[in-house]
Design a protein around this motif. Structure first.
Motif, short mmCIF file in Angstrom:
data_model
loop_
_atom_site.label_atom_id
_atom_site.label_comp_id
_atom_site.label_asym_id
_atom_site.label_seq_id
_atom_site.Cartn_x
_atom_site.Cartn_y
_atom_site.Cartn_z
N ALA A 70 -29.95 12.04 -24.21
CA ALA A 70 -29.26 12.26 -23.34
C ALA A 70 -27.91 12.74 -23.83
N THR A 71 -27.42 13.69 -22.74
CA THR A 71 -26.20 14.44 -23.28
C THR A 71 -24.91 13.65 -23.48
N ASP A 72 -24.89 12.22 -22.61
CA ASP A 72 -23.73 11.34 -23.00
C ASP A 72 -23.75 10.73 -24.35
N THR A 73 -24.90 11.06 -25.21
CA THR A 73 -25.12 10.24 -26.50
C THR A 73 -24.87 11.39 -27.64
N HIS A 74 -24.75 12.60 -27.41
CA HIS A 74 -24.83 13.72 -28.13
C HIS A 74 -23.61 13.34 -29.46
N LEU A 75 -22.49 13.10 -28.93
CA LEU A 75 -21.18 13.11 -29.86
C LEU A 75 -21.36 12.08 -30.73
N ASP A 76 -21.54 10.81 -30.24
CA ASP A 76 -21.77 9.83 -31.10
C ASP A 76 -22.81 9.83 -31.91
N CYS A 77 -23.95 10.28 -31.66
CA CYS A 77 -25.01 10.50 -32.50
C CYS A 77 -24.76 11.38 -33.66
N ALA A 78 -24.04 12.47 -33.13
CA ALA A 78 -23.66 13.61 -34.26
C ALA A 78 -22.89 13.14 -35.01
N THR A 79 -21.67 12.38 -34.83
CA THR A 79 -20.62 11.95 -35.67
C THR A 79 -21.28 10.86 -36.63
N ARG A 80 -22.10 10.07 -36.00
CA ARG A 80 -22.81 8.99 -37.00
C ARG A 80 -23.77 9.70 -38.07
N ALA A 81 -24.40 10.81 -37.71
CA ALA A 81 -25.37 11.19 -38.52
C ALA A 81 -24.44 12.16 -39.55
N ILE A 82 -23.44 12.90 -39.39
CA ILE A 82 -22.69 13.57 -40.34
C ILE A 82 -22.17 12.56 -41.17
N ALA A 83 -21.50 11.38 -40.76
CA ALA A 83 -21.08 10.42 -41.57
C ALA A 83 -22.01 9.87 -42.57
N ASP A 95 -20.65 17.47 -25.69
CA ASP A 95 -20.39 16.32 -24.87
C ASP A 95 -19.79 16.93 -23.59
N LEU A 96 -19.83 16.43 -22.51
CA LEU A 96 -19.37 16.82 -21.18
C LEU A 96 -17.96 16.91 -20.97
N ASP A 97 -17.10 16.11 -21.83
CA ASP A 97 -15.76 15.98 -21.63
C ASP A 97 -15.10 16.62 -22.72
N LEU A 98 -14.32 17.55 -22.40
CA LEU A 98 -13.57 18.34 -23.37
C LEU A 98 -12.47 17.76 -24.47
N ALA A 99 -11.87 16.81 -23.91
CA ALA A 99 -10.94 16.16 -24.64
C ALA A 99 -11.69 15.30 -25.71
N ARG A 100 -12.87 14.59 -25.18
CA ARG A 100 -13.78 13.80 -26.04
C ARG A 100 -14.41 14.50 -27.13
N ALA A 101 -14.76 15.88 -26.59
CA ALA A 101 -15.39 16.59 -27.85
C ALA A 101 -14.44 17.10 -28.82
N ARG A 102 -13.12 17.36 -28.34
CA ARG A 102 -11.96 17.81 -29.24
C ARG A 102 -11.94 16.69 -30.30
N SER A 103 -11.72 15.41 -29.96
CA SER A 103 -11.31 14.48 -30.52
C SER A 103 -12.22 14.17 -31.74
N ALA A 104 -13.45 14.81 -31.92
CA ALA A 104 -14.31 14.83 -33.23
C ALA A 104 -13.88 16.06 -33.92
#
Length: 327
Positions: A70-83, A95-104
């Motif tokens: 699901a889209t709302d899991t993309h950012l968290d899964c990506a950052t964890r996998a890269i880490a 992510d659907l939220d630009l500010a949240r996406a930029r925070s990564a």
């Protein structure tokens, strides 16, 4: 051979699973999905095992992760996998939220981060051929661009409610194509949108028909046409008007057969589903992910995802305010 874990065993996850199986350098080792039956179904079809995300990220044998959840899991899964040291192929949007996406940015935006974002249309052979001819100056310099992206029919309302809206869910592909083909960033956006196809889409707070106008600093113009219902098939065309003429990528039909008679010509219908129209693009995208695991840089990465999301948010604001949004 590189071991791959698939996160998300829904419709697009199943397509990626099949393409992993067809790529000789990859092996689908694990499937992760909160719906156990879905995970088991894909695992049984591919010879993979069902696993948890934590187990996948902790497994040193896993080289890459495909995020199709699901889209709302993309950012968290990506950052964890890269880490965790995995190469990542993540479906759009990040992510659907630009500010949240930029925070990564510090975790996903650095040089050499192995993150491929799923803007599959860049891998479509027809659009790639168009882009190559543009880049070679086959018809002179590009002046204006027309991108037509019309779905055959609207998606279920349940999907619309969680999609993020037409600009972030549907037009975001076209924003990425516009940037790729224009060769420079848009500096202004104007969008006008309506609900003309299904009143339920409007009741869900979304629109189903839009025209978007982009302008670059050098004056290049791009018009994007979107609708959730064409009435005649999956309409995917690009026209590039150049100083020396036109470069055009047309629609793909079910066959190339035409019948000609006194009444005129009749041809087979357009391919009617995105998984059919872009089947070759999805295969090429997976081939590129295998290339990444072998050391190639990602063709479409975090910065591209942010740039497309910037345009999507600007288009939404422009449509709501009825005004040009300068970037």
């Amino acid at each position: 051979m590189y071991d791959i874990a698939l996160i998300g065993a829904g419709r697009i996850g199943r397509i990626h699973a099949g393409n992993v199986a067809a790529e000789p350098r990859l092996r689908l080792a694990h499937v992760v999905d909160p719906v156990d039956a879905a995970a088991r179904d894909v695992a049984a079809a591919t010879g993979a095992s069902v696993a948890t995300l934590d187990a996948v990220l902790a497994d040193p044998a896993v080289h890459g992760v495909i995020i199709a959840s699901a889209t709302d899991t993309h950012l968290d899964c990506a950052t964890r996998a890269i880490a965790a040291g995995k190469a990542v192929f993540c479906e759009k949007p990040i992510d659907l939220d630009l500010a949240r996406a930029r925070s990564a940015a510090d975790r996903l935006g650095g040089a050499g981060v192995p993150l491929l974002l799923g803007f599959n249309r860049r891998f479509d052979p027809h659009f790639r051929a168009l882009q190559a001819r543009l880049g070679a100056g086959a018809m002179g310099s590009l002046e204006t661009l027309h991108i037509i992206s019309h779905d055959p029919a609207p998606p279920p309302i349940a999907y619309v409610r969680v999609s993020g809206g037409l600009f972030k869910d549907m037009a975001i592909h076209d924003f990425d194509m516009a940037r790729w083909l224009l060769g420079e960033e848009p500096v202004s956006v104007f969008a006008s949108a309506s609900c003309l196809v299904d009143p339920a889409i409007g009741a869900a707070g979304d629109v189903d028909t839009a025209r978007i106008f982009l302008r670059t600093a050098s004056g290049k113009l791009c018009v994007i046409s979107n609708t959730r219902r064409s009435g005649y098939g999956y309409d995917q065309r690009i026209e590039a008007f150049c100083s020396g003429g036109l470069i055009r990528a047309g629609n793909v039909r079910e066959t190339t057969v035409e019948c000609w008679g006194e009444a005129g010509a009749a041809a087979d219908p357009l391919q009617n589903f995105f998984l059919d129209r872009y089947a070759a693009a999805y295969r090429a995208e997976m081939t590129h992910f295998a290339d990444m695991l072998a050391g190639a840089p990602a063709a479409v990465g975090y910065a591209d995802g942010i740039a497309a999301l910037v345009l999507a948010e600007a288009a939404g604001r422009s449509a709501a305010e009825g005004a040009v949004v300068n970037l």
